[in-house]
Design a protein around this motif. Structure first.
Motif, short mmCIF file in Angstrom:
data_model
loop_
_atom_site.label_atom_id
_atom_site.label_comp_id
_atom_site.label_asym_id
_atom_site.label_seq_id
_atom_site.Cartn_x
_atom_site.Cartn_y
_atom_site.Cartn_z
N ILE A 62 4.40 10.94 -0.49
CA ILE A 62 4.17 9.05 -0.17
C ILE A 62 3.76 10.10 1.32
CG2 ILE A 62 5.17 7.39 0.39
CD1 ILE A 62 6.59 7.46 -2.32
N ILE A 63 2.99 9.78 2.40
CA ILE A 63 2.37 10.02 3.29
C ILE A 63 1.93 8.54 4.72
CG2 ILE A 63 1.55 11.82 2.98
CD1 ILE A 63 -1.50 10.90 3.21
N HIS A 64 2.12 7.24 3.36
CA HIS A 64 2.31 6.03 4.20
C HIS A 64 2.93 4.49 3.29
CE1 HIS A 64 0.04 2.54 6.52
NE2 HIS A 64 0.03 2.92 5.53
N THR A 65 3.35 3.65 4.02
CA THR A 65 3.79 2.67 2.58
C THR A 65 3.33 1.64 3.80
OG1 THR A 65 5.92 2.88 3.34
CG2 THR A 65 5.16 4.05 1.58
N GLU B 84 -3.77 -9.90 4.65
CA GLU B 84 -4.32 -8.83 3.79
C GLU B 84 -3.18 -7.29 4.40
OE1 GLU B 84 -9.07 -8.12 3.29
OE2 GLU B 84 -9.19 -10.50 4.17
N PRO B 85 -3.86 -6.48 3.54
CA PRO B 85 -2.29 -5.29 3.91
C PRO B 85 -4.39 -4.43 5.32
CG PRO B 85 -4.04 -4.79 2.16
CD PRO B 85 -4.49 -5.95 2.03
N ASN B 86 -3.30 -3.24 6.39
CA ASN B 86 -3.28 -3.03 7.03
C ASN B 86 -4.77 -1.72 7.08
OD1 ASN B 86 -4.65 -1.21 9.40
ND2 ASN B 86 -2.21 -1.66 10.51
N TYR B 87 -5.87 -2.26 6.30
CA TYR B 87 -6.67 -0.91 5.41
C TYR B 87 -6.75 0.34 6.44
CZ TYR B 87 -7.98 -5.34 2.68
OH TYR B 87 -7.81 -6.32 1.97
N GLU B 88 -6.64 -0.32 7.91
CA GLU B 88 -7.26 1.07 8.45
C GLU B 88 -5.82 1.99 8.81
OE1 GLU B 88 -10.12 1.86 10.00
OE2 GLU B 88 -11.00 0.18 8.33
N ALA B 89 -4.65 1.44 8.81
CA ALA B 89 -3.62 2.33 8.39
C ALA B 89 -3.52 2.72 7.57
CB ALA B 89 -2.62 1.21 9.04
N ALA B 90 -3.59 2.69 6.32
CA ALA B 90 -4.04 3.19 4.95
C ALA B 90 -4.91 4.39 4.84
CB ALA B 90 -3.80 2.63 3.62
N LEU B 91 -6.02 3.79 5.69
CA LEU B 91 -7.28 5.59 5.43
C LEU B 91 -6.96 6.21 6.79
CD1 LEU B 91 -10.41 3.50 5.42
CD2 LEU B 91 -9.43 4.51 3.85
N LYS B 92 -6.29 6.03 7.92
CA LYS B 92 -5.91 6.88 8.89
C LYS B 92 -4.68 7.93 8.36
CE LYS B 92 -3.96 7.39 13.42
NZ LYS B 92 -3.11 6.05 14.59
N ALA B 93 -3.20 7.06 7.85
CA ALA B 93 -3.07 8.56 7.31
C ALA B 93 -3.42 9.30 6.28
CB ALA B 93 -1.83 7.45 6.00
N LEU B 94 -4.92 9.82 5.26
CA LEU B 94 -5.89 11.03 4.78
C LEU B 94 -6.16 11.50 6.26
CD1 LEU B 94 -6.70 8.49 2.21
CD2 LEU B 94 -5.27 9.25 1.98
N LYS B 95 -6.54 11.67 7.36
CA LYS B 95 -7.18 12.01 8.15
C LYS B 95 -6.09 13.00 8.61
CE LYS B 95 -10.03 8.71 9.49
NZ LYS B 95 -10.84 7.78 10.39
N ILE C 210 0.74 -0.82 0.21
CA ILE C 210 0.16 -0.09 -0.11
C ILE C 210 1.21 0.85 0.32
CG2 ILE C 210 -1.73 1.40 1.06
CD1 ILE C 210 -2.77 -0.84 0.44
N VAL C 211 0.49 2.31 -0.88
CA VAL C 211 1.10 3.49 -0.76
C VAL C 211 -0.02 4.67 -0.63
CG1 VAL C 211 2.97 5.37 -2.59
CG2 VAL C 211 3.42 2.34 -1.89
#
Length: 166
Positions: free
Chosen positions: A143-146, A155-166, A134-135
């Protein structure tokens, strides 16, 4: 290079994901309508790059489904699902599943995306395919999260990716 596993067996990638805070490398990928897409096509839009080996595997398919559901609730954000699958396979999958909140792109022509982002499998049975990553890229192209998923079957950590957008 990243050291990851497939069923517990070690596999290497060609490099490492770009550093947090760095400018996202440009790319040229193929859309399901066979048009070319580059990073500049998404200027001013937040991006989640959901990268995986093949949509024809259970975990990869689930990541596309999950991000499709979550993407419907995101403002000014696109989820790009990227693999080396042929654009026809990506279109067939999303069409059959009714997934319209994600955009599927393929690195099948050159493989340069995988090389430039350091995530192509270098060894193992999936050699030359893209590893599960995930990038997250902000509106300025930074780039704010990888996440390089350590076990390909996970599976990837969906919540970590979404949290990076907050």
């Amino acid at each position: 290079m990243a050291n990851i596993t497939l069923g517990g067996n070690p596999i290497e990638t060609t490099g490492n994901l770009p550093a947090i805070g760095s400018t996202a490398p440009d790319f040229k990928l193929t859309a399901t309508d066979l048009s070319d897409k580059s990073l500049s096509d998404y200027n001013g839009i937040r991006l989640i790059l959901n990268i995986f080996p093949s949509v024809d595997t259970g975990t990869c398919a689930q990541s596309v489904r999950t991000f499709n559901e979550k993407a419907s609730k995101l403002n000014n954000t696109k989820v790009l699902c990227i693999s080396k699958d042929l654009p026809f396979a990506l279109a067939r999958f999303c069409g059959a599943e009714g997934l319209d909140n994600v955009e599927s792109l393929s690195d099948f022509k050159t493989g340069n995306f995988g090389k430039d982002y350091g995530l192509t499998f270098k060894t193992g049975p999936l050699e030359t395919l893209l590893s599960r990553c995930i990038v997250v890229i902000d509106t300025d192209g930074k780039i704010i999260h990888t996440e390089q998923v350590a076990e390909i079957k996970d599976e990837p950590n969906y919540e970590a990716a979404l949290k990076a957008l907050k």
